[in-house]
Motif scaffolding. Structure first.
Motif, PDB file in Angstrom:
ATOM      1  N   ILE A   1       4.836  -6.830 -10.845  1.00  0.00           N
ATOM      2  CA  ILE A   1       4.802  -7.257  -9.445  1.00  0.00           C
ATOM      3  C   ILE A   1       3.648  -6.593  -8.705  1.00  0.00           C
ATOM      4  N   LEU A   2       3.507  -5.271  -8.850  1.00  0.00           N
ATOM      5  CA  LEU A   2       2.442  -4.566  -8.138  1.00  0.00           C
ATOM      6  C   LEU A   2       1.053  -5.029  -8.563  1.00  0.00           C
ATOM      7  N   SER A   3       0.891  -5.368  -9.839  1.00  0.00           N
ATOM      8  CA  SER A   3      -0.423  -5.791 -10.329  1.00  0.00           C
ATOM      9  C   SER A   3      -0.844  -7.143  -9.750  1.00  0.00           C
ATOM     10  N   GLN A   4       0.087  -7.861  -9.129  1.00  0.00           N
ATOM     11  CA  GLN A   4      -0.238  -9.149  -8.511  1.00  0.00           C
ATOM     12  C   GLN A   4      -0.856  -8.994  -7.121  1.00  0.00           C
ATOM     13  N   HIS A   5      -0.800  -7.790  -6.569  1.00  0.00           N
ATOM     14  CA  HIS A   5      -1.423  -7.570  -5.254  1.00  0.00           C
ATOM     15  C   HIS A   5      -2.943  -7.619  -5.431  1.00  0.00           C
ATOM     16  N   PRO A   6      -3.657  -8.319  -4.554  1.00  0.00           N
ATOM     17  CA  PRO A   6      -5.105  -8.466  -4.726  1.00  0.00           C
ATOM     18  C   PRO A   6      -5.893  -7.163  -4.646  1.00  0.00           C
ATOM     19  N   GLY A   7      -5.331  -6.117  -4.055  1.00  0.00           N
ATOM     20  CA  GLY A   7      -6.033  -4.842  -3.956  1.00  0.00           C
ATOM     21  C   GLY A   7      -5.805  -3.908  -5.126  1.00  0.00           C
ATOM     22  N   VAL A   8      -4.922  -4.299  -6.053  1.00  0.00           N
ATOM     23  CA  VAL A   8      -4.560  -3.425  -7.177  1.00  0.00           C
ATOM     24  C   VAL A   8      -5.321  -3.835  -8.427  1.00  0.00           C
ATOM     25  N   ARG A   9      -6.123  -2.900  -8.942  1.00  0.00           N
ATOM     26  CA  ARG A   9      -6.855  -3.128 -10.198  1.00  0.00           C
ATOM     27  C   ARG A   9      -6.034  -2.672 -11.398  1.00  0.00           C
ATOM     28  N   GLY A  10      -5.309  -1.577 -11.227  1.00  0.00           N
ATOM     29  CA  GLY A  10      -4.469  -1.042 -12.295  1.00  0.00           C
ATOM     30  C   GLY A  10      -3.293  -0.300 -11.696  1.00  0.00           C
ATOM     31  N   VAL A  11      -2.170  -0.290 -12.414  1.00  0.00           N
ATOM     32  CA  VAL A  11      -0.989   0.397 -11.911  1.00  0.00           C
ATOM     33  C   VAL A  11      -0.148   0.896 -13.077  1.00  0.00           C
TER      34      VAL A  11
ATOM     35  N   VAL B   1     -12.511  -2.555  -6.118  1.00  0.00           N
ATOM     36  CA  VAL B   1     -13.679  -1.922  -5.513  1.00  0.00           C
ATOM     37  C   VAL B   1     -13.737  -2.107  -3.995  1.00  0.00           C
ATOM     38  N   GLU B   2     -13.458  -3.278  -3.505  1.00  0.00           N
ATOM     39  CA  GLU B   2     -13.610  -3.551  -2.078  1.00  0.00           C
ATOM     40  C   GLU B   2     -12.436  -3.078  -1.220  1.00  0.00           C
ATOM     41  N   TRP B   3     -11.498  -2.361  -1.817  1.00  0.00           N
ATOM     42  CA  TRP B   3     -10.321  -1.872  -1.100  1.00  0.00           C
ATOM     43  C   TRP B   3     -10.401  -0.373  -0.879  1.00  0.00           C
ATOM     44  N   GLN B   4      -9.758   0.095   0.179  1.00  0.00           N
ATOM     45  CA  GLN B   4      -9.662   1.539   0.421  1.00  0.00           C
ATOM     46  C   GLN B   4      -8.204   1.919   0.655  1.00  0.00           C
ATOM     47  N   TRP B   5      -7.886   3.172   0.379  1.00  0.00           N
ATOM     48  CA  TRP B   5      -6.516   3.677   0.495  1.00  0.00           C
ATOM     49  C   TRP B   5      -6.335   4.341   1.846  1.00  0.00           C
ATOM     50  N   SER B   6      -5.165   4.153   2.419  1.00  0.00           N
ATOM     51  CA  SER B   6      -4.824   4.815   3.665  1.00  0.00           C
ATOM     52  C   SER B   6      -3.440   5.429   3.535  1.00  0.00           C
ATOM     53  N   ASP B   7      -3.315   6.667   3.987  1.00  0.00           N
ATOM     54  CA  ASP B   7      -2.005   7.310   4.008  1.00  0.00           C
ATOM     55  C   ASP B   7      -1.290   7.021   5.314  1.00  0.00           C
ATOM     56  N   LYS B   8      -1.940   6.261   6.193  1.00  0.00           N
ATOM     57  CA  LYS B   8      -1.344   5.930   7.491  1.00  0.00           C
ATOM     58  C   LYS B   8      -0.329   4.813   7.324  1.00  0.00           C
ATOM     59  N   SER B   9       0.451   4.604   8.363  1.00  0.00           N
ATOM     60  CA  SER B   9       1.487   3.578   8.315  1.00  0.00           C
ATOM     61  C   SER B   9       0.882   2.184   8.304  1.00  0.00           C
ATOM     62  N   PHE B  10       1.701   1.223   7.945  1.00  0.00           N
ATOM     63  CA  PHE B  10       1.283  -0.164   7.751  1.00  0.00           C
ATOM     64  C   PHE B  10       0.618  -0.752   8.978  1.00  0.00           C
ATOM     65  N   GLY B  11       1.106  -0.437  10.170  1.00  0.00           N
ATOM     66  CA  GLY B  11       0.621  -1.074  11.380  1.00  0.00           C
ATOM     67  C   GLY B  11      -0.724  -0.573  11.875  1.00  0.00           C
ATOM     68  N   ASP B  12      -1.244   0.497  11.326  1.00  0.00           N
ATOM     69  CA  ASP B  12      -2.512   1.033  11.800  1.00  0.00           C
ATOM     70  C   ASP B  12      -3.663   0.115  11.427  1.00  0.00           C
TER      71      ASP B  12
END
Length: 122
Positions: free
Chosen positions: A11-21, A43-54
């Protein structure tokens, strides 16, 4: 209740921002085991530790967070106890055998070493 990590990884690998899990069950005294997801980003994605709404910090990048992935799991009908409670952005390659299979035990050791300081501060 048993969590089949392959189901969660699929399921997680189907997210467009996930290359590997890789999803692991990490020993946890209160729950007996906690589901943890280690995620490599596209590559074009970045990680955020902030909440979803930010809002994203940079409009040229898509932003992914643990909360975003938990919501993605819910939308894809993953049962609540199977959804990882903790996600880590995994910046280095996953440890693998010579045939390319992930060495889950080695990865688990690394995740436990990351989580230990977090548990001791709680």
């Amino acid at each position: 209740m048993e969590v089949f990590v392959m189901q969660v990884e699929t399921i997680l690998s189907q997210h467009p921002g996930v290359r590997g899990v890789v999803v692991l069950g990490v020993p946890e005294p209160r729950l007996s085991e906690m589901v943890v997801g280690c995620v490599q980003l596209e590559v074009e994605w970045q990680w955020s530790d902030k909440s979803f709404g930010d809002p994203p910090r940079n409009k040229n990048h898509n932003v992914l967070s643990g909360e975003t992935l938990r919501q993605f799991c819910r939308r894809n009908n993953l049962t609540g106890f199977k959804i990882p409670r903790v996600f880590f952005q995994w910046k280095k390659p996953f440890p693998t055998t010579s045939t390319g299979k992930v060495i889950r035990g080695k990865l688990l050791d690394e995740v436990i070493s990351i989580l230990q300081p977090l548990h001791s501060s709680m």
